[in-house]
Design a protein around this motif. Structure first.
Motif, PDB file in Angstrom:
ATOM      1  N   TYR A  35       0.827  -1.203   0.000  1.00 40.22           N
ATOM      2  CA  TYR A  35       0.000   0.000   0.000  1.00 40.22           C
ATOM      3  C   TYR A  35       0.866   1.261   0.000  1.00 40.22           C
ATOM      4  N   TYR A  96      -7.694  -4.395  -2.769  1.00 40.79           N
ATOM      5  CA  TYR A  96      -7.036  -4.677  -1.493  1.00 40.79           C
ATOM      6  C   TYR A  96      -7.267  -3.514  -0.543  1.00 40.79           C
ATOM      7  N   ASP A  97      -7.309  -3.806   0.772  1.00 41.39           N
ATOM      8  CA  ASP A  97      -7.395  -2.729   1.751  1.00 41.39           C
ATOM      9  C   ASP A  97      -5.970  -2.227   2.046  1.00 41.39           C
ATOM     10  N   VAL A 103      -9.949  -7.734  -0.688  1.00 40.95           N
ATOM     11  CA  VAL A 103     -11.333  -7.468  -0.313  1.00 40.95           C
ATOM     12  C   VAL A 103     -12.284  -8.031  -1.359  1.00 40.95           C
ATOM     13  N   THR A 122     -18.555   2.438   1.323  1.00 36.72           N
ATOM     14  CA  THR A 122     -18.766   2.032   2.711  1.00 36.72           C
ATOM     15  C   THR A 122     -20.192   1.492   2.840  1.00 36.72           C
ATOM     16  N   MET A 145     -16.756  -1.815   0.942  1.00 41.38           N
ATOM     17  CA  MET A 145     -15.341  -1.665   1.297  1.00 41.38           C
ATOM     18  C   MET A 145     -15.259  -1.570   2.817  1.00 41.38           C
ATOM     19  N   GLU A 147     -12.692  -1.051   4.802  1.00 40.35           N
ATOM     20  CA  GLU A 147     -11.771  -0.008   5.250  1.00 40.35           C
ATOM     21  C   GLU A 147     -12.007   1.254   4.428  1.00 40.35           C
ATOM     22  N   GLY A 150      -7.644   1.932   0.151  1.00 41.03           N
ATOM     23  CA  GLY A 150      -7.181   0.687  -0.444  1.00 41.03           C
ATOM     24  C   GLY A 150      -6.538   0.944  -1.785  1.00 41.03           C
TER      25      GLY A 150
END
Length: 181
Positions: A35, A96-97, A103, A122, A145, A147, A150
């Motif tokens: 990330y 991905y988070d 995810v 969200t 999502m 988080e 991401g």
């Protein structure tokens, strides 16, 4: 004798656990996790194609038949929408988070009409979208999502040189941007 053997086994197990914890947390402390590297690619909310040689962040495309683009995004200010259209032999998208946990993933076979049209949001944003769905999202796949931040990895297959141009166009025209009603 028994207590000495117990102490040795306990020490070895403890050392093994400590090494595993250190190895798994090391990327987080050094800032070299996936990330952090994606965030170093110029700007958020747009796909950035990776080259065969590692760039300034260390990310590279090392598969000779796949072309890869990455995009960092956040859903704090609103949902993120991913769109890509084109005729390529195969494509896949993985979300991905910030901790690099996958995810969501999909490919051209699991999409609507072979095109990428995905909205990450969200749970509260998804409820709002589903209450009054805009016409522009009629064919979109809506995904929660967990988080707030991401990154997405979009891959396209170029098995021969004749597919190189369509694949590069597919990746360069792909969008990763905040969704606005």
């Amino acid at each position: 004798m028994r207590s000495l053997l117990f102490a040795i086994i306990t020490g070895l197990v403890g050392a093994a656990l400590l090494h595993i914890v250190i190895i798994l947390t090391l990327p987080r402390f050094t800032g070299k996790d996936a990330y952090s590297r994606v965030l170093g690619l110029y700007e958020m909310d747009s796909f950035f194609s990776l080259t065969n040689e590692p760039g300034p962040t260390g990310l590279a495309n090392d598969d000779p038949f796949l072309r890869v683009a990455v995009c960092g995004f956040a859903v704090t200010g609103g949902p993120a929408r991913f769109i890509a259209k084109g005729s390529v032999p195969f494509w896949s998208l993985s979300i991905y988070d910030a901790d690099s946990n996958e995810v969501f993933s999909m490919n051209d076979k699991t999409s609507v009409n072979g095109n990428l049209d995905l909205v990450m949001a969200t749970p509260i944003q998804l409820v709002d979208i589903r209450k009054t769905p805009p016409e522009s999202l009629a064919q979109s796949i809506l995904v929660e999502m967990p988080e707030e931040e991401g990154y997405a990895v979009l891959r396209a297959l170029a098995p021969t040189d004749s597919f190189e141009e369509p694949v590069r166009n597919f990746l360069s025209e792909a969008s990763c941007e905040p969704f606005r009603r």
